[in-house]
Design an enzyme around this catalytic site. Structure first.
Site, short mmCIF file in Angstrom:
data_model
loop_
_atom_site.label_atom_id
_atom_site.label_comp_id
_atom_site.label_asym_id
_atom_site.label_seq_id
_atom_site.Cartn_x
_atom_site.Cartn_y
_atom_site.Cartn_z
N HIS A 189 0.64 -1.12 -0.75
CA HIS A 189 0.17 0.19 -0.38
C HIS A 189 1.00 1.26 0.24
O HIS A 189 0.48 2.73 0.20
CB HIS A 189 -0.80 -0.06 0.84
N ASP B 75 0.23 -7.08 1.42
CA ASP B 75 0.64 -6.38 1.11
C ASP B 75 2.43 -6.08 1.53
O ASP B 75 2.94 -5.61 2.20
CB ASP B 75 0.06 -5.48 3.01
N SER C 121 4.67 2.95 7.46
CA SER C 121 4.18 1.78 7.26
C SER C 121 5.68 0.99 6.03
O SER C 121 5.85 2.37 5.54
CB SER C 121 3.24 2.10 5.88
#
Length: 500
Positions: free
Chosen positions: A122, A164, A242
């Site tokens: 992402h 992911d 992230s």
């Protein structure tokens, strides 16, 4: 992200052949906030993966405490602090910030000396999405910023929206350059309560360290891909973390930070590094799109109470048959009673036939979520004694994968023992089952999907793999059939069974 139950396929066969996630879930944003609605750009094509991307690059050098010689006198808290300082000093240079067009996207970690970077899908998805809609040649340019301010371009070589995970490759003017990197550890060796630390680029602050403990392991139903097991931690996770690494105190990467909870403070999640590396090895073998299997039959009709009571269990499910494959190699036998997986017991399901049916469903989901090559620790009761088995799942064949995808995506059961994509039944509850005249497809053979010829099951599987990438955004597909009598017809709006 909205933590909604995903709709599974309409069937749960007792033969354990299910495994890898069927549909990609885009984890939008710089740091996923569990509870916010997802965005869903289409996943990118992986390109030119390195042959050694899935390999551990070697053992880490032990870290000496900052105050070596005084360690015996240090309190437990001081010992942890000194070890942490050494671990941070060893690893920080390998953590990078990822930017596109001068905008922070997230973080990553260099995990081999040639400049290979792990991050979240992402994090790079908005860049890949922009490249598809732009004619600008540098739309896919990702700049990697090191802690000392140096910047280098990188290209995306692997993406998996389901897991992911994304892999980038640094581009340097010196092809022989050795980059600072961190060693890969093992998430399977983590323990609840163990000290860990995350390094990332929250709100643009490069190489920021946050520390905490492992709050829980094997936490499912917390990420958009509900089957993805996550490490729960209490380290501070913010926008920009992230894709950054989670380290243990030996300085090894044990996870990739991926989400934080909106509802609670101090609740973050990371993808276990063992799962990430299993995925990369599957890419290397060409098995990343395959389901996993363990090759065992389970029988929920048998009441195993008498076999397991003395071992301290109240319920389980009996192994009826073990075929040649992973379960047999791990030592599973017919007559074993499966009582738990990865340290979690099945007792809460209850000692009834409905409870055993629920155990079967749950176990199929657990196997379905595996990546080929990933290990599954199970506990069985044999002769009233508990036996622990470590099963390494293997990929199903290309033909079996095509049958699984046709069943889950199209609602069509295909003939076994045949190379042709011949329909032998309609899956109850599928989208096509609700259409009048669906019986006409039984006995017919699939000849084209989206205009691509289907010569056998393997070519059908390749096409369905592409269909899965955009099936979340479209509800129909064009399929050509050849009937039992040789007549041909095309169904332009064949309905897809959407599994989220």
């Amino acid at each position: 992200m909205v933590d909604q139950p995903g709709r599974r396929g309409p069937e749960y066969p007792a033969w354990m052949v299910m495994g890898a996630a069927v549909f990609g879930v885009l984890l939008g944003g710089l740091a996923i906030i569990v509870g916010a609605p997802p965005t869903a750009p289409r996943p990118a094509q992986p390109a030119d993966p390195r042959s050694d991307l899935g390999q551990n690059v070697g053992p880490s050098t032990p870290i000496a405490p900052a105050n070596e010689g005084l360690g015996a006198m240090a309190s437990g808290k001081s010992a942890v602090r000194s070890t942490l300082v050494g671990a941070v000093a060893q690893t920080r240079a390998s953590v990078v910030c990822l930017k596109a067009h001068d905008r922070l996207q997230g973080a990553g970690v260099v995990y081999d000396p040639s400049g290979t970077i792990l991050t979240n899908y992402h994090v790079v998805a908005p860049i890949l999405s922009a490249s598809r809609s732009s004619t600008n040649g540098d739309a896919t340019a990702i700049m990697v910023r090191f802690g000392d301010g140096r910047e280098l371009p990188a290209r995306v070589v692997i993406t998996s929206s389901e897991e992911d995970v994304a892999v980038l490759k640094l581009h340097s003017s010196d092809p022989a350059e050795i980059f600072p990197y961190s060693h890969v550890g093992s998430s399977d060796k983590l323990a609840v309560g163990e000290h860990v630390f995350a390094v990332g680029c929250p709100v643009g602050l490069s190489q920021t360290v946050s520390t905490g403990i492992v709050s829980a392991l094997e936490r499912t139903d917390v990420l958009p891909n509900r089957a993805l097991p996550a490490i729960q931690l209490d380290a501070s996770i913010n926008l920009g973390n992230s894709g950054g690494p989670l380290f243990d105190l030996s300085g090894k990467v044990v996870g990739i930070t991926t989400a934080r909870s909106r509802e609670g403070e101090g609740i973050g999640f990371a993808i276990p590094i063992d799962r990430v590396m299993a995925l990369l090895r599957a890419f290397d073998r060409g098995e990343s799109s395959r389901a996993a299997q363990i090759q065992a039959w389970l029988d929920p009709q048998v009441d195993p109470t008498a076999e397991i009571t003395l071992a301290g269990y109240t319920t389980g499910i009996t192994v009826q048959r073990v075929l040649d494959g992973p379960a047999k190699r791990a030592g599973m036998r017919a007559g074993d009673v499966l009582v738990g997986v990865r340290g979690m017991r099945y007792d809460d399901f209850g000692a009834t036939k409905w409870g055993r049916a629920a155990i079967l469903k749950r176990f199929i989901e657990q196997v379905r979520a595996l990546i080929p090559g990933e290990r599954l620790e199970v506990r069985v009761v044999r002769n009233q004694k508990v036996v622990q088995l470590d099963i390494e799942a293997e990929a199903v064949s290309a033909q079996t994968q095509a049958r699984l995808d046709a069943s889950a995506l199209l609602g069509l059961k295909l003939a076994k023992g045949s190379e042709n994509a011949r329909v032998v039944g309609i899956v109850p509850g599928s989208a096509i089952a609700g259409h009048r005249g669906s019986g006409r497809f039984v006995g017919a053979e699939i000849t084209h999907v989206l205009g691509h010829p289907v010569s056998d099951l393997e070519t059908l599987g390749e096409t369905l793999h592409e269909v899965k990438k955009w099936a979340r955004h479209r509800s129909t597909v064009a399929i050509d059939f050849r009937g039992k009598s040789g007549e041909r017809w095309q169904t332009q709006g064949f309905p897809l069974t959407l599994i989220e």
